[in-house]
Design a protein around this motif. Structure first.
Motif, PDB file in Angstrom:
ATOM      1  N   UNK A 299      20.034  -9.997 -12.645  1.00  0.00           N
ATOM      2  CA  UNK A 299      20.155 -10.778 -11.394  1.00  0.00           C
ATOM      3  C   UNK A 299      21.212 -10.167 -10.482  1.00  0.00           C
ATOM      4  N   UNK A 300      22.351  -9.789 -11.071  1.00  0.00           N
ATOM      5  CA  UNK A 300      23.433  -9.176 -10.279  1.00  0.00           C
ATOM      6  C   UNK A 300      22.940  -7.908  -9.601  1.00  0.00           C
TER       7      UNK A 300
ATOM      8  N   UNK B  29      12.221 -15.506  -9.604  1.00  0.00           N
ATOM      9  CA  UNK B  29      11.810 -16.328  -8.448  1.00  0.00           C
ATOM     10  C   UNK B  29      12.639 -17.614  -8.371  1.00  0.00           C
ATOM     11  N   UNK B  30      12.927 -18.203  -9.564  1.00  0.00           N
ATOM     12  CA  UNK B  30      13.740 -19.432  -9.585  1.00  0.00           C
ATOM     13  C   UNK B  30      15.175 -19.174  -9.154  1.00  0.00           C
ATOM     14  N   UNK B  31      15.724 -18.048  -9.628  1.00  0.00           N
ATOM     15  CA  UNK B  31      17.151 -17.782  -9.403  1.00  0.00           C
ATOM     16  C   UNK B  31      17.453 -17.001  -8.128  1.00  0.00           C
ATOM     17  N   UNK B  32      16.476 -16.252  -7.662  1.00  0.00           N
ATOM     18  CA  UNK B  32      16.678 -15.480  -6.428  1.00  0.00           C
ATOM     19  C   UNK B  32      15.490 -15.729  -5.503  1.00  0.00           C
ATOM     20  N   UNK B  33      15.438 -16.908  -4.882  1.00  0.00           N
ATOM     21  CA  UNK B  33      14.248 -17.249  -4.088  1.00  0.00           C
ATOM     22  C   UNK B  33      14.021 -16.326  -2.896  1.00  0.00           C
ATOM     23  N   UNK B  34      15.053 -15.541  -2.553  1.00  0.00           N
ATOM     24  CA  UNK B  34      14.877 -14.607  -1.433  1.00  0.00           C
ATOM     25  C   UNK B  34      13.914 -13.468  -1.768  1.00  0.00           C
ATOM     26  N   UNK B  35      13.626 -13.296  -3.072  1.00  0.00           N
ATOM     27  CA  UNK B  35      12.715 -12.210  -3.480  1.00  0.00           C
ATOM     28  C   UNK B  35      11.253 -12.653  -3.500  1.00  0.00           C
TER      29      UNK B  35
END
Ligand code: ATP
Length: 328
Positions: A207-208, A243-249
């Protein structure tokens, strides 16, 4: 060179790999060079049990060096895993007066060969033919280089569509137990992250890294995932997680699947197959058994079959660092 071996049998077994035909051609022509009869055994150990053999000569292997798959066909034989099945195979070989076997395949194939040799004293020589590069005693297995190139070509194409839409793609590649394809093809295709079975780099790290990519203005991201990656999530679950943790993707998944096994072998795999095929026959004619031929530091060497199967092929840690630094 010992001359008690007059007839050699050769088979391809387990998952097919590009370059198996080139190895077969090399075995057949080397037999012809030493005036030994060579029998092709169809469908791996199943054909061995059923006596499905064909006499091969140098002209019967014309124009196969460039062909993927295996003209002898491959099969997974449950019957050969039983003592009764192996007994039938031994009888069929004796009937055909075959004196030694050359086995082109992966670790399962070599395990079968080892049992067969232990039970019946039948000479068996292995040639590593698998795309996974997971066999000890050779720097490269036949088919691995071709598979790497196939994956890189596919990921290059995925990258084109990923950058046009600013997308993140998770690409699943083969490798249940070994991450060699993922790591090397990942570096070759410029992947942002590579997830392999040997190392758990952690989901937080991924994620990072993806956040960093976004901030640095990357127009696309590719994460290569080996089938058996250590996160414990499959490629679809990984995509959901991001998708849950980085909705910008905007996330997509591509599973490359069996196309990684196919195709015309690279020049590297053809040369490797020719060298190992020739050596396998010479080793058998020397009266040796239970050995695998392999390439170590560009020299053809032999390794005990048992060692080839049991010792681990380690991931090169330097490649992990290269991947990390290159993905900045
Ligand atoms: P790859 O890993 O590239 O698929 P492989 O040679 O490891 O190749 P397997 O399907 O594992 O492929 O093995 C091929 C065949 O070898 C099996 O179908 C079976 O006939 C034989 N074999 C595998 N394991 C054993 C075993 N423990 N005892 C006897 N025979 C075996």
């Amino acid at each position: 060179m010992g001359r008690s071996i007059k007839k050699i049998g050769v088979l391809t077994s387990g998952g097919d790999s590009p370059g198996m035909n080139a190895a077969l051609r090399a075995v057949v022509r080397t037999c012809s060079h030493y005036r030994i009869e060579c029998y092709g055994i169809y469908r791996g150990y199943q054909g061995l049990i059923e006596g499905d053999y064909v006499l091969l000569g140098p002209r019967t292997v014309n124009n196969i060096i460039n062909k993927g798959g295996t003209i002898l066909k491959s099969a997974r034989s449950e019957e050969f895993k039983t003592k009764e099945g192996r007994e039938k195979a031994y009888k069929a070989l004796k009937e055909a007066k075959i004196d030694a076997l050359i086995l082109i395949g992966g670790d399962g194939t070599f395990t079968g060969g080892m049992y067969f040799n232990k039970e019946f004293g039948f000479p068996c020589i292995g040639i590593p033919g698998t795309i996974d590069n997971d066999i000890f005693g050779t720097d490269f297995t036949i088919g691995y280089d071709t598979a790497l190139n196939t994956v890189v070509e596919a990921v290059d194409k995925i990258r084109d569509t990923a950058s046009s839409h600013n997308r993140l793609f998770f690409v699943e590649v083969m490798g249940r137990d070994a991450g060699h394809i993922a790591l090397n093809a990942g570096i070759g295709a410029g992947a942002e992250e590579i997830l392999i079975p040997e190392e758990d780099l952690g989901l937080d790290r991924m994620l990072e890294s993806l956040k960093r990519s976004k901030r640095s203005g990357k127009s696309s991201s590719i994460v290569i995932v080996a089938e058996g990656d250590k996160t414990g999530k499959n490629v679809f679950e990984l995509a959901d997680y991001v998708e849950e943790n980085l909705p910008e993707y905007d996330v997509r998944v591509s599973v490359l699947g069996h196309m990684q096994r196919g195709g015309s072998p690279t020049c590297f795999d053809r040369v490797l197959a020719s060298r190992l095929g020739m050596k396998a026959v010479e080793v058998a004619l020397d009266g040796k058994t239970n050995l695998m031929v392999g390439l170590i530091n560009n020299e053809v060497k032999t390794t005990d079959l048992e060692k080839a199967i049991k010792e681990n092929t380690k991931i090169n840690k330097e490649l992990l660092k290269v991947s990390e630094v290159m993905s900045l």
